[in-house]
Design an enzyme around this catalytic site. Sequence first.
Site, mmCIF file in Angstrom:
data_model
loop_
_atom_site.group_PDB
_atom_site.id
_atom_site.type_symbol
_atom_site.label_atom_id
_atom_site.label_comp_id
_atom_site.label_asym_id
_atom_site.label_seq_id
_atom_site.Cartn_x
_atom_site.Cartn_y
_atom_site.Cartn_z
ATOM 1 N N GLY A 126 7.740 3.879 1.816
ATOM 2 C CA GLY A 126 8.187 4.885 2.783
ATOM 3 C C GLY A 126 8.993 5.920 2.053
ATOM 4 O O GLY A 126 8.772 6.174 0.882
ATOM 5 N N ASP A 179 8.544 15.971 8.600
ATOM 6 C CA ASP A 179 7.997 15.652 7.283
ATOM 7 C C ASP A 179 6.478 15.761 7.297
ATOM 8 O O ASP A 179 5.784 14.852 6.856
ATOM 9 C CB ASP A 179 8.449 14.253 6.864
ATOM 10 C CG ASP A 179 8.362 14.067 5.360
ATOM 11 O OD1 ASP A 179 8.250 15.072 4.647
ATOM 12 O OD2 ASP A 179 8.383 12.914 4.910
ATOM 13 N N VAL A 210 5.393 -0.478 2.641
ATOM 14 C CA VAL A 210 4.325 -0.725 3.602
ATOM 15 C C VAL A 210 3.289 -1.652 2.980
ATOM 16 O O VAL A 210 2.881 -1.463 1.842
ATOM 17 C CB VAL A 210 3.664 0.600 4.039
ATOM 18 C CG1 VAL A 210 2.633 0.331 5.116
ATOM 19 C CG2 VAL A 210 4.702 1.575 4.538
ATOM 20 N N LYS A 253 5.284 -2.293 8.067
ATOM 21 C CA LYS A 253 6.286 -1.445 7.434
ATOM 22 C C LYS A 253 7.603 -2.201 7.386
ATOM 23 O O LYS A 253 8.213 -2.478 8.419
ATOM 24 C CB LYS A 253 6.433 -0.159 8.253
ATOM 25 C CG LYS A 253 7.413 0.818 7.677
ATOM 26 C CD LYS A 253 7.322 2.141 8.409
ATOM 27 C CE LYS A 253 8.321 3.137 7.845
ATOM 28 N NZ LYS A 253 8.128 4.475 8.368
ATOM 29 N N ILE A 275 0.809 -1.220 0.000
ATOM 30 C CA ILE A 275 0.000 0.000 0.000
ATOM 31 C C ILE A 275 0.835 1.259 0.000
ATOM 32 O O ILE A 275 0.293 2.348 0.013
ATOM 33 C CB ILE A 275 -0.969 0.041 1.199
ATOM 34 C CG1 ILE A 275 -0.224 -0.134 2.507
ATOM 35 C CG2 ILE A 275 -2.053 -1.004 1.030
ATOM 36 C CD1 ILE A 275 -1.089 0.068 3.708
ATOM 37 N N GLY A 276 2.104 1.114 -0.014
ATOM 38 C CA GLY A 276 2.859 2.357 -0.064
ATOM 39 C C GLY A 276 4.334 2.115 0.088
ATOM 40 O O GLY A 276 4.790 1.020 0.393
ATOM 41 N N THR A 309 14.224 6.907 6.423
ATOM 42 C CA THR A 309 14.127 5.465 6.409
ATOM 43 C C THR A 309 13.367 5.064 5.159
ATOM 44 O O THR A 309 12.359 5.663 4.841
ATOM 45 C CB THR A 309 13.348 5.000 7.640
ATOM 46 O OG1 THR A 309 14.051 5.432 8.776
ATOM 47 C CG2 THR A 309 13.200 3.510 7.649
ATOM 48 N N PHE A 310 13.861 4.087 4.497
ATOM 49 C CA PHE A 310 13.157 3.658 3.310
ATOM 50 C C PHE A 310 12.416 2.394 3.649
ATOM 51 O O PHE A 310 12.943 1.513 4.298
ATOM 52 C CB PHE A 310 14.118 3.399 2.166
ATOM 53 C CG PHE A 310 15.287 4.323 2.202
ATOM 54 C CD1 PHE A 310 16.567 3.845 2.158
ATOM 55 C CD2 PHE A 310 15.074 5.690 2.289
ATOM 56 C CE1 PHE A 310 17.633 4.721 2.192
ATOM 57 C CE2 PHE A 310 16.135 6.562 2.332
ATOM 58 C CZ PHE A 310 17.418 6.078 2.283
ATOM 59 N N SER A 311 11.252 2.349 3.167
ATOM 60 C CA SER A 311 10.467 1.187 3.552
ATOM 61 C C SER A 311 9.365 0.933 2.560
ATOM 62 O O SER A 311 9.021 1.778 1.738
ATOM 63 C CB SER A 311 9.858 1.444 4.918
ATOM 64 O OG SER A 311 9.082 2.612 4.868
#
Lengths: 479, 674
Positions: A87, A244, A108, A157, A84-85, A104-106
Site C-alpha cells: 500500500g 491519489d 496486499v 490488505k 502482490i503489492g 495507510t500503509f499496507s
Amino acid sequence: MAATRYSRMPIQIHHDDDRDELNEDLETIGDSRAEGDEDDLEGEYSEGSDDTDDVVDAAVQEDMLRFQETFKGIKDQFRLINRIGEGKSIDFRKLAANSRDTGTFSTVYKAEDLSYEKYHNDWDIEEKENSKWASPPVKKSRRDGYGISRPKYVAIKKIYVTSSPSRILNELELLNDLRGCDSVCPLITAFRCTDQVVAVLPYFRHTDFREYFRLMTVPDMQIYFRSLFSALASVHEKGILHRDIKPTNFLYEPDKRRGVLVDFGLAEREGTDSKNCLCHETSQRRRERVTSSVAATNGPAVGYPKNDPRPSRRANRAGTRGFRAPEVLFKCTEQTTKIDIWSAGVMLLTILSKRFPFFNSADDVEAMIEIATIFGRARMRQCAYLHGTVFATDIPTIGQGGFALEKIILWSTCRNDAGADGEEIPLTEEEKMAVRFLECCLELDPNKRISAKQALEHEFLREMEISDDDDDDDEMDML
Amino acid sequence: MSSRRVPLSSNPNAANSPFRAAAASKQKRSYATIQREESYGQPPPAKKQMLDINHTLRTPTHHQNIQSSAEGKVFTRKSNPSQQSAFERKLVAARERERPAQQTVTKAEKTSEENLESIRAWQKHTRRSFPKFVFYFESGSEDARHKCIKQIVALGAREEKFFSNAVTHVITTRPIPPELGSNPAEAVTSSTNDSQNRQPQTINPSLLDRSSESANPDACGTKGKFTFDAPMNRRLAPHGHDGEHKRHQVRNADVLHRARELGMKLWALEKLQRMMTTMFDTDTGSGIAHGHNTRSNTVQGTVVAPRANREADLSQLLRNERINGPSDRDPMLAIKDLIRFKGPYIFIYDIDEKQKPIMVREYPKVAHKEDGDWPQFRSVAKGKCPFVEEVDHSRRELEKEREVQRLQRQQEKEQMMIPRTRAATEASKMHPPRPVSNKRSLAEMDGSNRSLTVSTRQGNPFDPRENSGRTATEPSSRGTQNAFVSRAGQGRLFGGEPVASGVQPSNITSAIHSTISSTVAQPGGNKVGTSKEVHGLQRKVLEKNSGGPGSYGGLASSHRMTDIAAASREESNKPTKRRGQDKLALIDEDIDPSEAEQNARRAEATRQAEAVQQRKREKRDPKPGYCENCQDKFEDFEEHILSRKHRKFAEKGDNWKDLDALLNQLARPRREIY
C-alpha cells in the site's frame, strides 16, 4: 498518432527492440518513484496480470506464514498465495520524516477465498457477468477447465499496525460508503485481531499500465477514461476525494475493458479540516482581497526571510507527486474533488504524450516548476491568486504564455518535426477531441475544471454507438 | 524643509515590505513594478485620513476652526528632533494631558496600538478577557451584528439582546460621547456643562444622529480602517459644533450616555470588527493582515506621533528607525535576514505575508538556461519523462566512460572514508541517470575494456557467449556477492588500465537475479543481487548529494539527485520481469541444451542461496518508521510492534471501539442455504 502508427504496424511493436529499452526506462521511473516520501508507484496490487502464483519468494513465503500464524482464524478462510503489492509507501525511512503526508500503509496479498460458498457475494462482478452471459472468448477455455469449484481469489490488505485506528476507520468507512459504486473496488469485509486490521477486497486481474498505455488508441482511451470517470463520478457524488488518482490505483484490464478504482488510503471527505480559501470567494471579492493585500502593496519580492518565525500554511497535500493538482501545490485550504480530476488529466496527458511519468517532480517545488513550464507565468500567477498566494519566478524556461497542450503532445510524441521535410504531423480529429478533453481536466482553476459528472457528458467520454468495435478488439488482443 | 528625511507619508516608497530591501526595489524595477506602484505608490487615502482623524480624536480640545490636516503636515515636516517647534511641543503636551481621557479606550485596544510586537500579547490578552464581556449592539446593520456575534461568541463572550446592567460593552455605529467629567479640555467641559443644562429635551438624539449619518454614507465607509477608533472620530469632524451640540443636548436619554454613566465601555462597531479581524487573522477574510496593521500603525506613529506611541515621541521613533531600519515591518523579520535571490528562483508566498513562504527555491545561476538544474523540457527519447535530462547518443558513450571512472573514483573515496562531497556532487551532476545504470551493469558483468565503448544496446550484458565458459567454472554461490567484489576489484585496477578480471560474475546468475528480483516485491528498493555494501555505498553517495530537496534554496538539485537515486536503484533492481525473461530466452536459444540445463540448475541453486541471504539481510535491516498509535518514531518495526507501549495500545479495547463498531457492520453476509 496512436491510431495511425499502430494500425500501420500492428503486431511487431512489442517485440521490437525499443520495447526492451522502454521497459527498462519505465523501470527506472518506477523505482525512482518508490523512493518518494509519501508515494510509490507500486500501488496496491501492483502485480501484473499474469497469475504467477507458483513462484513465491522464500522471504514472502515466510512473511505470509508469519501473518497467518499471528492472525488467528485467517487460515480457515483464506489461503494466502502471494504478496502482490504494498500500500502506501514502502520506505519507512522517509515516512519517519514525513508521516503526516503518508497514507495507510499496507501489504496486499493475493489469497484464495476458501469459504466463498458460505457467503453472499454481491461484490463479485465477474461471477455475475459470467452467469449472465458466456465468459469472454479469450478466457473461456480456462474458465471451463475450472468448472464450478474454481478457486475464488481475493486481495487481502494487511494494514500496518502502526496506523492509527482512526485512520483505518476513515478508509474502511469510506470504502463502506462506496459500496456498490460503479468501478470502485468494493469492500468484501474487514476484521481485526488486536492491532492488526485486515480488509478483504476482490482480486482484480489487471494489466500493468506500463504495458498498454503506449499502445492505446483514442477509442481505447475513451473506454479507459469512461471507466475511470464513472468511478470518480460516483466517488465524488458521495463528497469523497480519492486524493491519489494514478495509473497504479486504477486497475484496468484492457481485454475486459473494465477498471476499478482502488486504494482509498488517502481518501477524505470534502470539507475535512478545510478552512476558507480565496478560491471559494467570488472573483470580485478575490480581486479586492488581492489588490488590497500586503503583497500587492509591497511589490515584487527580492528575497525571502532567513529565519522565518511565521507559521506555515497547512493543507493536506497527500497524494502522489506528479499527480498533484496545482491547488494542492499552492496549499489551498479548501480542496475539492476537482483535485482528482486533475490527476486523471495527468493520466490522460501521460497516455497522449506516451510518456510515463510525464511529471517527474521529486517534490512539490519541482512539480510546480513543471506545471508552470507548461502553463506559463501569466496563468500560474492567476492560479496562485486564486488561493491567496503570489507566484513569482524568474526561471528562464518558464515562459510568459506557456505552451498549448496540443503542442506539448506533438512535441512529446516527436511529431512536431517528424513528417516529410520536418513538418509536423498534425493531430487527427479524434486526437484533437482528446486534447480538448484534456484541457478541461488540466484547467488550473478548480472552479472551472470539469467535474466527473460533466466529463461523462463530454464528447470524448459520451457513449456513442459502437462503430469501431472491431478495431478495438484487435488493438486489445495485441496487448 | 530642513528635515533630512522625507516624511513617510509623502514618500511613495514608504510602502515597503517586511521582506524586501527598500534599496533593491528601487534599483531593479521591472515594469510590472512600476506599473504596480503607480496605483499603490500614493499613500493610501486611508493614511491621509488618519491624519485628520487622529487629530480630531486626540485633540478634542481644539476648536475645529484649525484644519487638522494642515496641522498634521506641519507636524510631520518638523519631525527632526532638534527642530521641534513650540507648536509641536504643545501638541505633545496636549497629548499627555489627554491621556486620562483615553482610559475609555480599552486596555486591549491600547496594546494593539502600541506596536506590532505586542500584537500577539494583545491577542492573548483579549482572548483571555473576552469571556467576561457582555455585548449590547446599540446600532448597526443586522448583517454586521450577526457576523460580530458569531465571532464574539467564538471568543467566549455573549450578546445581550436588551440593554441592561449586565452589559459590559456597548457597540454602536454612532458617535461615542466623551467620558463623563474626565476630559480636562475646557472646550469639552464647557460643552458638557452646556448639555447638562439642556438635559430635559424631548428629541430623540439617536434618531437625529442616525439620520445625519445616513445623509453622510461615507461615514461608515472603509476609510480609516487602520485604527480601531478612527472612523468614528472622523465622523465627529464634519458634525462640527452642531453635531456635538445635539449630542450633548440629550445625553441622558441616550443609551450611549446611559452606558457611560454605568461605566460600560463604548465601542464603535468598526472597532469591534477590526479587533475581530485581528483576532481571527485569516478567517474573516477582510484582508487586513498583521503587516497591514502594523505598517499603518507605524506610519501613523511616525507621521502623527501622538497616536502610535504615546510614550516615545517622534525624535525617538526616528532615531530607532535609523538604528533598526524602518520600523514599518514585523520586527522579527529584520532586513538583514532577508536572503536575496541571486539565481533563478521560484517563490510562492501568501498575499498577506503572514505565513512562511509556501515554496521557495533558488537555483544556481547558469549561462545557458539549458544548464539550469530546475526541471525543464529536455529533448529526450520517446517514452521518457520530458523533464528529465538525457544526453544524446554520441555523448552518451563518453558519459558512460566517464561514469565508470567516476564510479571507481567514488568507490575508492568511499572506501577511504574521505568525505569529498564536491567531487561526488559534481560527478552526479554530470551524468544522466540511464548511462549510470548501464555502465554500472556493464562494469559488473563484463570486465573487458571493450565494454566501455559499447553501448548498452549493442552489448548484451547477459549474452552467454561472451563468457559462458568462464561461468561454467565459477562456483555458483559467487553470484550473490560478485556485484560488489567485481566492482571493487576493478576499481583498484582501473586507475591505470581497466583490466578484465577473471573473477567476473556469471551472466547467468545475473539473468537469474533479474528473474528473482522481479518476482520479489521487495520493500525499499533494496533488491536481490546487490550486496548490502554496494547499497551502502550508493546510499552514501546519495546522502552526500542531497542538499535536501525540501530545504529552502537548496543548491543541490533534488531533481538530478533523484535521477541518480533512481539510477542507482535501477542498478540494484535492474531487470524487469519481462527483461529477465527475455534474456533467459536468449540464453536458451544460444546455448546447447545440456549447458542450458546446467545453467538452470545453477540458477536454481543461486536463487535459493540468494533467497536465504536475502532473508537474512532483511532481518538484519530493521525498518524504521513512525507509529501513529504510540506517536513515536521507531528504529525497528518488528521490535516496536512487540514493545510494551505498543502492545498496551493494541490490547486496550477502548482504542478500537469505533473501528469495531464499523467492523461489525462489515461482517460478511452469510448464506442461508449452503
